[in-house]
Design a protein around this motif. Structure first.
Motif, PDB file in Angstrom:
ATOM      1  N   LYS A   1      68.620   4.559  37.269  1.00  0.00           N
ATOM      2  CA  LYS A   1      68.157   4.794  35.954  1.00  0.00           C
ATOM      3  C   LYS A   1      67.280   5.862  36.153  1.00  0.00           C
ATOM      4  N   VAL A   2      66.446   5.773  36.953  1.00  0.00           N
ATOM      5  CA  VAL A   2      65.196   6.790  37.250  1.00  0.00           C
ATOM      6  C   VAL A   2      65.794   8.070  37.517  1.00  0.00           C
ATOM      7  N   LEU A   3      66.796   8.148  38.391  1.00  0.00           N
ATOM      8  CA  LEU A   3      67.515   9.330  38.941  1.00  0.00           C
ATOM      9  C   LEU A   3      68.584   9.866  37.902  1.00  0.00           C
ATOM     10  N   GLY A   4      68.887   9.052  36.668  1.00  0.00           N
ATOM     11  CA  GLY A   4      69.910   9.395  36.003  1.00  0.00           C
ATOM     12  C   GLY A   4      71.398   9.307  36.275  1.00  0.00           C
ATOM     13  N   LEU A   5      71.578   8.470  37.473  1.00  0.00           N
ATOM     14  CA  LEU A   5      72.999   8.467  38.059  1.00  0.00           C
ATOM     15  C   LEU A   5      73.630   7.099  37.543  1.00  0.00           C
ATOM     16  N   LYS A   6      75.180   7.410  37.488  1.00  0.00           N
ATOM     17  CA  LYS A   6      75.780   6.329  36.884  1.00  0.00           C
ATOM     18  C   LYS A   6      76.273   5.277  38.209  1.00  0.00           C
ATOM     19  N   LYS A   7      75.144   4.752  38.615  1.00  0.00           N
ATOM     20  CA  LYS A   7      75.189   3.942  39.892  1.00  0.00           C
ATOM     21  C   LYS A   7      74.259   2.490  39.490  1.00  0.00           C
ATOM     22  N   GLY A   8      74.562   1.576  40.377  1.00  0.00           N
ATOM     23  CA  GLY A   8      73.820   0.551  40.095  1.00  0.00           C
ATOM     24  C   GLY A   8      74.031  -0.625  39.376  1.00  0.00           C
ATOM     25  N   ARG A   9      75.260  -0.719  38.881  1.00  0.00           N
ATOM     26  CA  ARG A   9      75.995  -1.918  37.928  1.00  0.00           C
ATOM     27  C   ARG A   9      77.391  -1.753  38.322  1.00  0.00           C
ATOM     28  N   ILE A  10      77.862  -3.258  38.296  1.00  0.00           N
ATOM     29  CA  ILE A  10      79.439  -3.184  38.544  1.00  0.00           C
ATOM     30  C   ILE A  10      80.013  -3.327  37.090  1.00  0.00           C
ATOM     31  N   GLU A  11      80.273  -2.162  36.757  1.00  0.00           N
ATOM     32  CA  GLU A  11      80.827  -1.888  35.360  1.00  0.00           C
ATOM     33  C   GLU A  11      81.799  -0.829  35.271  1.00  0.00           C
ATOM     34  N   PRO A  12      82.897  -1.059  34.564  1.00  0.00           N
ATOM     35  CA  PRO A  12      83.850   0.124  34.561  1.00  0.00           C
ATOM     36  C   PRO A  12      83.345   1.608  34.263  1.00  0.00           C
ATOM     37  N   GLU A  13      83.774   2.582  35.130  1.00  0.00           N
ATOM     38  CA  GLU A  13      83.122   3.786  35.121  1.00  0.00           C
ATOM     39  C   GLU A  13      82.269   4.039  36.166  1.00  0.00           C
ATOM     40  N   TYR A  14      81.403   3.078  36.509  1.00  0.00           N
ATOM     41  CA  TYR A  14      80.327   3.290  37.443  1.00  0.00           C
ATOM     42  C   TYR A  14      80.886   3.564  38.830  1.00  0.00           C
ATOM     43  N   ASP A  15      80.114   4.253  39.562  1.00  0.00           N
ATOM     44  CA  ASP A  15      80.494   4.821  40.858  1.00  0.00           C
ATOM     45  C   ASP A  15      80.616   3.418  41.893  1.00  0.00           C
ATOM     46  N   ALA A  16      81.740   3.344  42.647  1.00  0.00           N
ATOM     47  CA  ALA A  16      82.117   2.015  43.296  1.00  0.00           C
ATOM     48  C   ALA A  16      81.465   2.215  44.734  1.00  0.00           C
ATOM     49  N   ASP A  17      79.803   2.132  44.677  1.00  0.00           N
ATOM     50  CA  ASP A  17      79.083   2.279  45.812  1.00  0.00           C
ATOM     51  C   ASP A  17      78.392   0.505  45.716  1.00  0.00           C
ATOM     52  N   LEU A  18      78.805  -0.159  46.715  1.00  0.00           N
ATOM     53  CA  LEU A  18      78.578  -1.705  46.572  1.00  0.00           C
ATOM     54  C   LEU A  18      78.340  -2.132  47.961  1.00  0.00           C
ATOM     55  N   VAL A  19      77.688  -3.194  47.894  1.00  0.00           N
ATOM     56  CA  VAL A  19      77.263  -4.034  49.224  1.00  0.00           C
ATOM     57  C   VAL A  19      77.422  -5.357  49.215  1.00  0.00           C
ATOM     58  N   LEU A  20      78.098  -5.750  50.404  1.00  0.00           N
ATOM     59  CA  LEU A  20      78.531  -7.100  50.566  1.00  0.00           C
ATOM     60  C   LEU A  20      77.519  -7.854  51.503  1.00  0.00           C
ATOM     61  N   PHE A  21      77.232  -8.986  51.123  1.00  0.00           N
ATOM     62  CA  PHE A  21      76.216  -9.633  51.926  1.00  0.00           C
ATOM     63  C   PHE A  21      76.265 -11.158  51.875  1.00  0.00           C
ATOM     64  N   ASP A  22      75.572 -11.883  52.882  1.00  0.00           N
ATOM     65  CA  ASP A  22      75.862 -13.352  52.877  1.00  0.00           C
ATOM     66  C   ASP A  22      74.632 -14.012  52.016  1.00  0.00           C
ATOM     67  N   LYS A  23      74.581 -15.342  52.009  1.00  0.00           N
ATOM     68  CA  LYS A  23      73.657 -15.984  51.183  1.00  0.00           C
ATOM     69  C   LYS A  23      72.166 -15.790  51.794  1.00  0.00           C
ATOM     70  N   ASP A  24      71.998 -15.482  52.838  1.00  0.00           N
ATOM     71  CA  ASP A  24      70.740 -14.846  53.567  1.00  0.00           C
ATOM     72  C   ASP A  24      70.623 -13.376  53.302  1.00  0.00           C
ATOM     73  N   ILE A  25      71.324 -12.742  52.421  1.00  0.00           N
ATOM     74  CA  ILE A  25      71.054 -11.124  52.417  1.00  0.00           C
ATOM     75  C   ILE A  25      71.067 -10.347  53.704  1.00  0.00           C
ATOM     76  N   ASN A  26      72.254 -10.686  54.435  1.00  0.00           N
ATOM     77  CA  ASN A  26      72.575 -10.166  55.867  1.00  0.00           C
ATOM     78  C   ASN A  26      73.732  -9.439  55.344  1.00  0.00           C
TER      79      ASN A  26
END
Length: 386
Positions: A348-373
């Motif tokens: 939001k600070v950068l004014g980018l449509k990123k950072g949320r899993i919502e329709p039309e948002y950029d599909a930049d995502l991270v997959l991690f385990d329960k320990d955040i690895n």
């Protein structure tokens, strides 16, 4: 091209475990329980899937500093952070000689055009050289000074489209005109390495400044002047509701109880988790250099943090974004809010449509385990398995 991601615990406003995520042409298409046509299937195998992390403030990683010179060190430093879930990054400079600063801006601009498995480089963050000598911390005092209009206008002109934000001390002579110049060019002003009081912060705020760089690090707190108490930058940041603050949540710069206090006062919509990492991120303990290899400041990495050789101050962190989220979760903050501070709020600070899993948002995502690895990332919808 439609990608279906199944078996993930989706990190949204709450954890969603009973739905699939569909991506199309680099964007989020839909979260649904319904079966839709797809071209590619990714099985998350029960891992968490969150928006990709957005780091507004990092000086390097993997043995590389973003001011070392040339494009390759920038890309390799960015690649280190990608492996830890950072999908959008703002390579950050240090106070330096102006010719070196200009070269770094141009190098980062060239890196922005590179193709490959790198985080999205959204521009550069200039940290200095317009700072308080009293709050210089690990910034090289040889280069710290007050703003000079001819100098910064020239930098802004040659860095148009590259310089995204600029950190400065608002109490310096000429700082008001400097802030106004940043606002005219749509460059984000941010308060940093400042010995200012409330009046200085409020002056910057009134001119449009809504961001504070690494809260508590290199900034004033309550002081007494001729017996009268004055709010410093820290307390002013708390008092002004719309100011967003960075926190270096590496577990070293700020203790867990202080992180919790910041969270309680500002909330996840007003906190950006940043690494403030130097070249030592992802590297073992030992001697290192903060800034350019040729003339940077010597430092040493010990026990998960970088110090100046005399241990008088931190020399940036060696954190990666996954560590920031992990630190906040261990401190007692829920995973959804911790991820929000590392993704939606800085986006939001950068004014980018990123950072949320919502329709039309950029599909930049991270997959991690329960320990955040981190197990893998999606860049523009394309899966990279680590």
């Amino acid at each position: 091209m439609i990608t279906k991601i199944t078996g993930a615990a989706l990190v949204m406003d709450e954890i969603v475990r009973d739905s699939d995520l569909y991506l199309k042409d680099g964007k989020v298409l839909v979260v649904t329980r319904n079966e839709l046509p797809f071209d590619e299937l990714v099985d998350a195998q029960g891992c968490f899937l969150s928006p990709g992390f957005v780091d507004l403030h990092t000086h390097g990683g993997g043995g590389h500093d973003f001011m070392d010179g040339g494009v390759e060190p920038i890309l390799e430093g960015c690649r280190t952070h990608l492996r830890h879930g950072t999908t959008t990054i703002l390579p950050t400079t240090l106070a330096s000689a102006i010719p070196a600063l200009k070269r770094s801006i141009l190098d980062i601009g060239a890196a922005m055009e590179a193709k490959g498995d790198y985080p999205h480089i959204a521009g550069t963050h200039l940290e200095g050289p317009y700072f308080s000598q009293n709050q210089s911390g690990a910034q090289d005092p040889r280069y710290i000074k007050a703003p000079k209009p001819k100098e910064y206008e020239e930098i802004l002109e040659m860095g148009e489209g590259i310089v995204k934000r600029w950190s400065y001390a608002p109490e310096l002579p000429g700082a008001e005109a400097f802030c106004e110049a940043l606002m005219r060019r749509n460059v984000i002003p941010s308060i940093a390495h400042s010995d200012g009081v409330y009046a200085d912060v409020k002056s910057a705020y009134d001119r449009g400044c809504r961001l504070v760089t690494h809260l508590y690090s290199g900034m004033s707190t309550i002081t007494r002047r001729r017996g009268f108490r004055s709010l410093g930058v820290v307390e002013s940041s708390f008092l002004l509701d719309n100011i967003i603050v960075e926190t270096i949540a590496d577990g070293m710069h700020l203790p867990p109880e202080l992180l919790l206090m910041i969270y309680k006062i500002k909330g996840p919509d007003r906190i950006c988790l940043v690494t403030d990492s130097m070249r030592g991120a992802g590297m073992p303990d030992g001697p290192s250099i903060l800034g350019r290899k040729e003339d940077g400041m010597a430092c040493v990495i010990e026990d998960g943090v970088a110090f100046l050789p005399d241990h008088s101050a931190f020399a940036g962190s060696i954190a990666t974004a996954d560590r920031l989220v992990r630190t906040f979760v261990k401190a007692g903050v829920g995973l959804c809010d911790a991820v929000k501070m590392a993704s939606a709020t800085p986006a939001k600070v950068l004014g980018l449509k990123k950072g949320r899993i919502e329709p039309e948002y950029d599909a930049d995502l991270v997959l991690f385990d329960k320990d955040i690895n981190v197990k893998g990332v999606f860049l523009n919808g394309r899966y990279l398995n680590f």
